[in-house]
Write an enzyme that holds these catalytic residues in place. Structure first.
Site, short mmCIF file in Angstrom:
data_model
loop_
_atom_site.label_atom_id
_atom_site.label_comp_id
_atom_site.label_asym_id
_atom_site.label_seq_id
_atom_site.Cartn_x
_atom_site.Cartn_y
_atom_site.Cartn_z
N HIS A 180 8.31 -6.89 7.19
CA HIS A 180 7.72 -8.24 7.21
C HIS A 180 8.66 -9.34 6.70
O HIS A 180 8.29 -10.50 6.70
CB HIS A 180 6.44 -8.30 6.37
CG HIS A 180 5.36 -7.38 6.85
ND1 HIS A 180 4.87 -7.41 8.14
CD2 HIS A 180 4.66 -6.40 6.22
CE1 HIS A 180 3.92 -6.48 8.27
NE2 HIS A 180 3.78 -5.86 7.12
N GLY A 214 4.32 -10.16 2.88
CA GLY A 214 3.73 -8.81 2.89
C GLY A 214 4.53 -7.77 2.12
O GLY A 214 4.83 -6.71 2.66
N ASP A 226 4.16 1.77 11.58
CA ASP A 226 3.38 1.28 10.45
C ASP A 226 2.05 0.71 10.99
O ASP A 226 2.02 0.19 12.11
CB ASP A 226 4.19 0.17 9.77
CG ASP A 226 3.66 -0.25 8.41
OD1 ASP A 226 4.28 0.13 7.40
OD2 ASP A 226 2.63 -0.96 8.36
N ASP A 249 0.72 4.20 6.63
CA ASP A 249 -0.54 3.55 6.24
C ASP A 249 -1.58 3.53 7.36
O ASP A 249 -2.54 2.78 7.30
CB ASP A 249 -0.30 2.14 5.69
CG ASP A 249 0.62 1.30 6.56
OD1 ASP A 249 0.98 1.75 7.65
OD2 ASP A 249 0.98 0.17 6.14
N TYR A 252 0.01 3.30 1.22
CA TYR A 252 -0.56 2.86 -0.05
C TYR A 252 -1.45 3.89 -0.71
O TYR A 252 -1.97 3.65 -1.79
CB TYR A 252 -1.26 1.50 0.16
CG TYR A 252 -0.26 0.54 0.78
CD1 TYR A 252 0.77 0.02 0.00
CD2 TYR A 252 -0.26 0.29 2.15
CE1 TYR A 252 1.75 -0.78 0.57
CE2 TYR A 252 0.72 -0.51 2.73
CZ TYR A 252 1.72 -1.04 1.93
OH TYR A 252 2.71 -1.81 2.49
ZN LIG Z 1 1.92 -1.47 6.72
#
Ligand SMILES: [Zn+2]
Ligand SMILES: [Zn+2]
Length: 386
Positions: free
Chosen positions: A133, A141, A169, A258, A302
């Site tokens: 990002h 981000g 992602d 994620d 995460y």
């Molecule tokens: Zn991500």
């Protein structure tokens, strides 16, 4: 030549916003410890990440922005003074030595590039990278410097390479896409949860590139609650057709973890199956089209306890042609980390089946994703490009 190198330096752990921030590079420690526990990662496989030079960072970033990052990390700027650069925000807070730590993540991806392009290894992995990002003059981000953008420019300048960037992602790989939006010699492919309700909001199929670069940007936005089968159908078709269309010299994959059902920031319903299959096909196509030249970086992810260590271990195992284990995770690893983990571990390499209650809208979501795929690939299925 080695099959693959694992790029890592402990300094990469210095990329740390706070104890409670969701972006947590303790993931690197957990993954390496898991791999060492099963005897799949040896010290001789590890190549230290270098630090990117200022000149290298300038391949992707404005000098003024780099100065802001440096000064913020040295306590010379208030949050208000850097807010317009995306620094000192809730997403990307100021932390000590943020320039140095960020440059170390970029340097890791450059180390990986050199190992592959100089023929030291066929493949290289920098799990500390994947900060997709980051923009030219602004953090976004959780990403300060965009290691993939720097690495792709570096691949172009130093090695004159034609690069395919693949981003799995759950968030759109916006920073990298915009960096090469007008460049016909870099192709970007991003599969992500639709931006309708998720950061960063972009990644529509109509974002196809601009000017000379029109037709070399591919987006595959999938619906919230997408499960393994539909995810993999989109991934496999997109990968095969885009590789065949673009015929890259080298592939760089961003491996955010994620898109898993457990991930607290996204709404996809992936399981460990996708993290076994994603690198498998990237690996196969890298050998088919790029003489094996494959660089892989990390990214989001995460649920750092239950998801990322297993997912990223499978990436390394695939790169090194080691068998993907099944059954129990090593007890020593579970015993070492469970006391610190806020959730009970999944004690096996696979997820329990089923992992969640059946989804009522399954067929509708699969159909919607299939239609999206048709539209996104239409351009290479029908238009002959010279
Ligand atoms: Zn991500
Ligand atoms: Zn290989």
């Amino acid at each position: 030549m080695k099959k693959a190198v694992f790029v890592y330096s402990p300094e990469q752990l210095g990329y740390k916003f706070s104890d409670t921030h969701p972006f947590n590079h303790k993931r690197l420690t957990l993954t390496m410890d898991l791999l060492k526990n099963i005897g799949a990662l040896d010290d001789v496989d590890i190549v230290p990440a270098r630090i990117a030079t200022e000149e290298e960072l300038l391949l992707a970033h404005d000098p003024k922005y780099i100065e802001i990052v440096k000064n913020a990390g040295h306590g010379k700027l208030s949050e208000a003074q850097c807010a317009s650069y995306g620094i000192g925000t809730e997403d990307t807070p100021i932390f000590e030595n943020m320039h140095e730590a960020s440059a170390q993540l970029v340097g890791g991806t450059l180390t990986a590039v050199d190992c592959v392009m100089e023929g030291k290894a066929q493949h290289a992995l920098n799990l500390g990278g994947g900060l997709h990002h980051g923009f030219r003059g602004r953090a976004s981000g959780f990403c300060i410097y965009n290691d993939s953008t720097v690495a792709i420019r570096y691949l172009q300048e130093k090695y004159n390479a034609r690069v395919l960037y693949v981003d799995t992602d759950a968030h759109h790989g916006d920073g990298v896409q915009w960096s090469f939006y007008e460049d016909p010699n870099v192709c970007t492919l991003s599969i992500h949860e639709t931006g309708r309700y998720l950061f960063p909001g972009t990644g529509n199929i109509t974002e196809r590139g601009n000017g000379q670069g029109y037709g070399t940007s591919f987006n595959f936005p999938i619906d919230a609650f997408t499960e393994d089968e539909s995810f993999l159908e989109i991934y496999e078709k997109a990968m095969r057709e885009v590789f065949e269309f673009f015929k890259p010299d080298v592939v760089l994959t961003q491996n955010g973890a994620d898109a898993h059902y457990f991930d607290p920031l996204t709404h996809l319903y992936g399981t460990m199956n996708i993290y076994r299959e994603i690198p498998k096909l990237a690996h196969k196509l890298a050998h088919e089209y790029c003489d094996g030249k494959w660089i892989a970086v990390g990214g989001g992810g995460y649920d750092i306890w239950r998801v990322v260590p297993r997912a990223w271990s499978m990436l390394w195992l695939e790169m090194t042609d080691q068998k993907i284990p099944t059954g129990a995770l090593p007890q020593a690893w579970l015993d070492r980390w469970q006391p610190e983990a806020p959730v009970p571990f999944i004690p096996t390499w696979e997820d329990p089946n089923p992992l969640y209650e059946p989804i009522p809208r399954k067929a509708e979501i699969e159909e919607k994703n299939a239609q999206m795929l048709e539209k996104a690939l239409h351009i290479i299925r029908t238009e002959k490009r010279s």
